[in-house]
Every structure is written in structure tokens, then in C-alpha cells.
Scaffold this active site. Structure first.
Site, PDB file in Angstrom:
ATOM      1  N   HIS A   1      -3.842   7.039   7.429  1.00 42.44           N
ATOM      2  CA  HIS A   1      -3.696   5.581   7.509  1.00 42.44           C
ATOM      3  C   HIS A   1      -4.614   5.017   8.597  1.00 42.44           C
ATOM      4  O   HIS A   1      -4.304   4.040   9.274  1.00 42.44           O
ATOM      5  CB  HIS A   1      -2.213   5.226   7.793  1.00 42.44           C
ATOM      6  CG  HIS A   1      -1.785   3.872   7.309  1.00 42.44           C
ATOM      7  ND1 HIS A   1      -1.956   2.728   8.052  1.00 42.44           N
ATOM      8  CD2 HIS A   1      -1.199   3.477   6.164  1.00 42.44           C
ATOM      9  CE1 HIS A   1      -1.472   1.693   7.387  1.00 42.44           C
ATOM     10  NE2 HIS A   1      -1.010   2.123   6.231  1.00 42.44           N
TER      11      HIS A   1
ATOM     12  N   ASP B   1       0.818  -1.227   0.000  1.00 41.96           N
ATOM     13  CA  ASP B   1       0.000   0.000   0.000  1.00 41.96           C
ATOM     14  C   ASP B   1       0.850   1.275   0.000  1.00 41.96           C
ATOM     15  O   ASP B   1       0.315   2.377  -0.019  1.00 41.96           O
ATOM     16  CB  ASP B   1      -1.001   0.008   1.168  1.00 41.96           C
ATOM     17  CG  ASP B   1      -0.364  -0.181   2.532  1.00 41.96           C
ATOM     18  OD1 ASP B   1       0.626  -0.928   2.631  1.00 41.96           O
ATOM     19  OD2 ASP B   1      -0.862   0.405   3.513  1.00 41.96           O
TER      20      ASP B   1
HETATM   21 ZN    ZN Z   1       3.295  -1.055   6.407  1.00 39.49          ZN
END
Ligand code: ZN
Length: 306
Positions: free
Chosen positions: A273, A68
Site C-alpha cells: 500500500h 480500494d
Molecule cells: Zn482505507
């Protein structure tokens, strides 16, 4: 007037992307110089969506090799190539990134027409890795499951500010003025030395941004960064009630991210995140603001002055 220095968020989601939540990527701009930080899947679409001319990016910084944070890289390089790029591209990231990208291009029997320079980062200590146009970039260690670094960007001119009245008073010739701005003393025709401090003021304070990608909370982060910050981005995957999961998965809670901003002496904190398990971002924001008031959610598309 200082040059414009800002951060634009391209993606601020966690591992599973959602509508309007893309994988991590940020564009940092100083004096028309573009730097890309992380390049999760979908980054090139985000660059297009926000009408950013991505051929202007000459340096890309990758924090670690979890998908990601870098899976958009091969796609972005391919598009740069298809659009006729010729100037070189520098990619800074953990050892292994060259192998991954080379493997992709070798299996695809594709070759980029422009040179790609890979520069390996290390996650042991803070290190100056890139100097370009009044911007110094340092990597610094983070604590994740695999080698991971954060990046510190320090921008600003080294030129001292000349005091016009003083230059006139001591009759400093025009052709010596660049040297004076660079810090030299001035020697008059009669041999008298005018110290630089009499003629100039110090350059404006450098401005600093630190990107703290995936990491567990650890006490010495502020020491690793080693300076105060105008802006800090810190991941905040979890909230305090899931502190145990945060520790096990080498991630941070919103309160811990806020504590890091406090420890580092940051003026402002962006968190991102955030795990999809929480119904809304307000929980994380509220938790962080209880520790550090100047906390904001990193919003995709938003520009933040540094
Ligand atoms: Zn990571």
C-alpha cells in the site's frame, strides 16, 4: 510434516492503481483451503492471471469499506455465479457490506444461485470470527477513518503426536489411538492409568499470520493481536519525512510498520500500500529495514511460506 501454509499477494498497491500495482487483495492457503483477504478492484483478474481456482474460496475477509479494498467483490461474486457456483460463500466485513452488495444485485436485477452469508465484524476488540479445518480466524481493531479491522489467521492441528514405542510398550489398542491423539489418558486392563503425556508429544506450534490493513500507528496493536507471528503484513503508505500526512490520513510510515513488527515479535514483515508519490520502493524498504531487518516488499504474484 506440517501442511503447506502460505500467502500469495494478488494486489499490493495503494488507492490509485498503476501498471503492475493492483488494489489490495491476498490469498491465504492452508492445507488446500483457500481464504481471500480484501478484494480490491481487479482481484478476479489477478486470480485468473495467477491461475487460482477461485471457486475454492469459501471465505472472504474484508478489512474496511474504502473502495480500494472491496470494489472487486461484486464482480467476483458475479463471475462465481456465471461459472455455476452452488456452494455457499461467507463474507466477513464491517456492517454495511451486505447493504452495498445487496443494492448492487437488486439494481442489476441479478440474483446469485448460491447462498451468500454476511458476517459483520466489529472494530472494538479481538474476536474469534471463523473456525474452519484447523484454521482459526480472529478480527482485531485497527485505527482508520472508518471502521477497520485486521485479521489474524492461526493454523495447525490440535492432534498430539503419538510416540510409537510407548504405544507398543503399553499395548494401546488401535481403536483407542484417535482418543489418545486427542489428549485422553489410557487405562490398561489392570486398571493402571497411563497419562497422556507419557504416550504423546504436544501438537506442533500453531503458525500465525496477521494482516494489518489501512491504519494509523498506535501503540497497542501488538496487545490487540495478542500473540507472536510467523508473518505480518502491514501497510506502509508513507515514509518518515511525511509522518504528519500519515497521521492526518490514518496511515502508517514504513518505519512505523517495522516498529509494529518488532513490537509484535513477528519473524518476517511484508509491507505494501505504498504511496505512488515515491519514485521507488527502495526508500520505504530501507527505512523499514533500519528498524526491522526481516522486512520485504509484498510482491504481486509472490508466495510467502508461513
Ligand atoms: Zn482505507
Amino acid at each position: 510434516m506440517p501442511f503447506p501454509f502460505y500467502l500469495q499477494i494478488l494486489g499490493s498497491g495503494s488507492a490509485i492503481p498503476r501498471n503492475n500495482k493492483n488494489h489490495t487483495s491476498q490469498l491465504l492457503v492452508y492445507n488446500n483451503k483457500y481464504f481471500l483477504i480484501d478484494c480490491g478492484e481487479g482481484t478476479q483478474h489477478q486470480l485468473q492471471k495467477f491461475k487460482i481456482n477461485f471457486q475454492r474460496i469459501d471465505q472472504i475477509f474484508i478489512s474496511h469499506l474504502h473502495g480500494d479494498h472491496y470494489l472487486g467483490l461484486a464482480g467476483l461474486i458475479s463471475t462465481m455465479n456465471l461459472l455455476g457456483r452452488v456452494k455457499p460463500l461467507q463474507i466477513y466485513g464491517p456492517p454495511g457490506i451486505k447493504e452495498v452488495i445487496d443494492l448492487h444485485f437488486s439494481i442489476a436485477k441479478a440474483r446469485s444461485a448460491f447462498e451468500i452469508q454476511f458476517i459483520s465484524t466489529q472494530d472494538k476488540e479481538k474476536k474469534l470470527i471463523c473456525e474452519v479445518k484447523d484454521v482459526n480466524v480472529y478480527s482485531f481493531p485497527l485505527k482508520h477513518k472508518i471502521p477497520t479491522t485486521g485479521f489474524l489467521f492461526e493454523a495447525g492441528s490440535n492432534w498430539r503426536k503419538m510416540i510409537p514405542e510407548k504405544l507398543e510398550k503399553y499395548e494401546v489398542p488401535k481403536h483407542l489411538r484417535a482418543g489418545i491423539a486427542a489428549g485422553k489418558d489410557y487405562t490398561r486392563e489392570n486398571g493402571e492409568v497411563i497419562p497422556n503425556e507419557e504416550l504423546t508429544l504436544p501438537p506442533p506450534e500453531k503458525r500465525r499470520y496477521a494482516f494489518c490493513s489501512d491504519t494509523a500507528y498506535f501503540e497497542s496493536l501488538s496487545e490487540k493481536i495478542g500473540c507472536s507471528l510467523n508473518l505480518m503484513y502491514h501497510e506502509a503508505t508513507f515514509i518518515e519525512e511525511d509522518k504528519k500526512s500519515a497521521k492526518e490520513k490514518y496511515h502508517t510510515t514504513a518505519a512505523q510498520a517495522a516498529k509494529q513488527a518488532l513490537n509484535t515479535g513477528a519473524e518476517k514483515l511484508l509491507i505494501g500500500h505504498l504511496s505512488n508519490k515515491y519514485p521507488n520502493e527502495e526508500l520505504s524498504l530501507k527505512e523499514a529495514r533500519e528498524v526491522f531487518k526481516e522486512t520485504y516488499i509484498a510482491e504481486e504474484g509472490e508466495k510467502y511460506e508461513i
